[in-house]
Design a protein around this motif. Structure first.
Motif, PDB file in Angstrom:
ATOM      1  N   LEU A 144       0.831  -1.208   0.000  1.00 29.64           N
ATOM      2  CA  LEU A 144       0.000   0.000   0.000  1.00 29.64           C
ATOM      3  C   LEU A 144       0.865   1.258   0.000  1.00 29.64           C
ATOM      4  O   LEU A 144       0.602   2.202  -0.747  1.00 29.64           O
ATOM      5  N   ALA A 145       1.915   1.259   0.808  1.00 27.69           N
ATOM      6  CA  ALA A 145       2.803   2.418   0.871  1.00 27.69           C
ATOM      7  C   ALA A 145       3.546   2.628  -0.444  1.00 27.69           C
ATOM      8  O   ALA A 145       3.734   3.763  -0.886  1.00 27.69           O
ATOM      9  N   LYS A 146       3.961   1.541  -1.081  1.00 29.17           N
ATOM     10  CA  LYS A 146       4.659   1.664  -2.368  1.00 29.17           C
ATOM     11  C   LYS A 146       3.722   2.140  -3.469  1.00 29.17           C
ATOM     12  O   LYS A 146       4.128   2.874  -4.368  1.00 29.17           O
ATOM     13  N   ALA A 147       2.470   1.726  -3.405  1.00 33.13           N
ATOM     14  CA  ALA A 147       1.486   2.140  -4.407  1.00 33.13           C
ATOM     15  C   ALA A 147       1.050   3.593  -4.221  1.00 33.13           C
ATOM     16  O   ALA A 147       0.527   4.215  -5.146  1.00 33.13           O
ATOM     17  N   ASN A 148       1.257   4.134  -3.011  1.00 35.81           N
ATOM     18  CA  ASN A 148       0.834   5.503  -2.690  1.00 35.81           C
ATOM     19  C   ASN A 148       1.977   6.243  -2.002  1.00 35.81           C
ATOM     20  O   ASN A 148       1.882   6.572  -0.814  1.00 35.81           O
ATOM     21  N   PRO A 149       3.076   6.533  -2.718  1.00 34.80           N
ATOM     22  CA  PRO A 149       4.237   7.169  -2.078  1.00 34.80           C
ATOM     23  C   PRO A 149       3.870   8.478  -1.375  1.00 34.80           C
ATOM     24  O   PRO A 149       3.187   9.327  -1.943  1.00 34.80           O
ATOM     25  N   GLY A 150       4.303   8.580  -0.136  1.00 34.35           N
ATOM     26  CA  GLY A 150       4.079   9.798   0.641  1.00 34.35           C
ATOM     27  C   GLY A 150       2.669   9.988   1.163  1.00 34.35           C
ATOM     28  O   GLY A 150       2.384  10.977   1.830  1.00 34.35           O
ATOM     29  N   ALA A 151       1.772   9.044   0.903  1.00 38.69           N
ATOM     30  CA  ALA A 151       0.377   9.202   1.327  1.00 38.69           C
ATOM     31  C   ALA A 151       0.129   8.730   2.754  1.00 38.69           C
ATOM     32  O   ALA A 151      -0.824   9.162   3.390  1.00 38.69           O
ATOM     33  N   LEU A 152       0.984   7.848   3.272  1.00 43.02           N
ATOM     34  CA  LEU A 152       0.792   7.346   4.631  1.00 43.02           C
ATOM     35  C   LEU A 152       1.593   8.185   5.622  1.00 43.02           C
ATOM     36  O   LEU A 152       2.692   8.649   5.322  1.00 43.02           O
ATOM     37  N   ASN A 153       1.020   8.371   6.793  1.00 38.25           N
ATOM     38  CA  ASN A 153       1.671   9.116   7.863  1.00 38.25           C
ATOM     39  C   ASN A 153       2.007   8.174   9.015  1.00 38.25           C
ATOM     40  O   ASN A 153       1.357   7.145   9.187  1.00 38.25           O
ATOM     41  N   TYR A 154       2.996   8.562   9.795  1.00 37.89           N
ATOM     42  CA  TYR A 154       3.278   7.834  11.032  1.00 37.89           C
ATOM     43  C   TYR A 154       3.517   8.852  12.135  1.00 37.89           C
ATOM     44  O   TYR A 154       3.951   9.968  11.885  1.00 37.89           O
ATOM     45  N   ALA A 155       3.226   8.466  13.352  1.00 34.23           N
ATOM     46  CA  ALA A 155       3.411   9.344  14.506  1.00 34.23           C
ATOM     47  C   ALA A 155       4.831   9.193  15.021  1.00 34.23           C
ATOM     48  O   ALA A 155       5.398   8.106  15.001  1.00 34.23           O
ATOM     49  N   SER A 156       5.407  10.305  15.458  1.00 33.84           N
ATOM     50  CA  SER A 156       6.772  10.273  15.957  1.00 33.84           C
ATOM     51  C   SER A 156       6.904  11.203  17.147  1.00 33.84           C
ATOM     52  O   SER A 156       6.308  12.263  17.177  1.00 33.84           O
ATOM     53  N   SER A 157       7.712  10.801  18.096  1.00 34.27           N
ATOM     54  CA  SER A 157       7.975  11.649  19.263  1.00 34.27           C
ATOM     55  C   SER A 157       9.019  12.710  18.941  1.00 34.27           C
ATOM     56  O   SER A 157       9.249  13.606  19.730  1.00 34.27           O
ATOM     57  N   GLY A 158       9.672  12.606  17.806  1.00 33.54           N
ATOM     58  CA  GLY A 158      10.649  13.611  17.398  1.00 33.54           C
ATOM     59  C   GLY A 158      11.853  12.970  16.730  1.00 33.54           C
ATOM     60  O   GLY A 158      12.037  11.757  16.766  1.00 33.54           O
TER      61      GLY A 158
END
Length: 193
Positions: A144-158
Motif C-alpha cells: 500500500l505504501a509503495k502504491a501511494n508514495p508519501g500518502a501514509l503518515n506515522y506518529a513520531s515523538s521527534g
C-alpha cells in the motif's frame, strides 16, 4: 510468576544503585532529580516515574522526575550537563542518546559529560495500523505504501527518538516513504501507521 518488565527494571536499578550507597555516607540527604529529556507520557517517562517511585521508597528520600523536552533531547542533555556532579541529578534517556553522539551540532560532549550508571531495560516495538487502513499484514502495508508514495503518515515523538529511528529502518529495508506527523496532545507516541 511474570512481573511487568517496568517493575522488574525498576527493582533491578534500585538494587544496583542502593547497594553501594548503603555502604557509603548518608547519601541521599536531599531530593534526587532524574532529568528526562523527553515530554511526559512517553515510554522513557513512564519507566522513569516507576523508577522514581521505587527509589523514593528504598532510599527514604524523594526522587523526582524533571521532564526537559526540546530539540530532540538536547535541552535536557544541556541541563543535565550543567548540573553539579554530586549524585543528586541523574538523567534517564533512550536510544536517541546513541544517535546523537557523532553529531557535530550537539552542543554537549556526550562521550565525556556523563557516566553510565545502569541500563534500565529494553523494550519491544510493534507495527500497528488503524483498522480502517486496507492493510492487514506487513506485506500489505508495504504494498500500500509503495502504491501511494508519501500518502501514509506515522506518529513520531521527534527526530532521533525510537519511533522515528524504527520507521527510518523500515523505510531503508522496504523502500517505502511514510511521512512523519507530530503527535499533538497524545499521551505517548504511536507506532508507524
Amino acid at each position: 510468576m511474570n512481573l511487568p518488565i517496568f517493575k522488574v527494571t525498576a527493582l533491578l536499578l534500585a538494587s544496583i544503585i542502593t547497594a553501594p550507597v548503603m555502604a557509603a555516607a548518608a547519601w541521599p540527604e536531599k531530593t534526587v532529580r532524574i532529568i528526562i529529556p523527553w515530554p511526559p507520557g512517553g515510554s522513557t517517562d513512564i519507566v522513569g516515574r516507576l523508577l522514581a517511585a521505587e527509589l523514593s521508597q528504598r532510599l527514604k528520600q524523594q526522587v523526582i522526575i524533571d521532564n526537559r523536552a526540546g530539540g530532540g533531547s538536547i535541552v535536557g542533555l544541556q541541563i543535565a550537563t550543567a548540573a553539579a556532579p554530586d549524585g543528586y541529578t541523574m538523567m534517564l534517556t533512550s536510544t536517541a542518546y546513541g544517535f546523537l553522539i557523532d553529531k557535530q551540532q550537539v552542543p554537549v560532549d556526550l562521550v565525556n559529560s556523563f557516566a553510565p550508571v545502569a541500563m534500565i531495560g529494553t523494550g519491544e516495538s510493534a507495527l500497528t495500523v488503524h483498522p480502517s487502513l486496507p492493510a492487514k499484514t506487513t506485506q500489505e502495508l508495504i504494498a500500500l505504501a509503495k502504491a501511494n508514495p508519501g500518502a501514509l503518515n506515522y506518529a513520531s515523538s521527534g527526530i532521533g527518538g525510537f519511533p522515528h529511528m524504527s520507521t527510518e529502518l523500515l523505510k531503508l529495508k522496504t523502500g517505502i516513504d511514510p511521512r512523519a506527523r507530530a503527535v499533538q496532545g497524545a499521551a505517548a507516541p504511536r507506532s508507524p501507521t
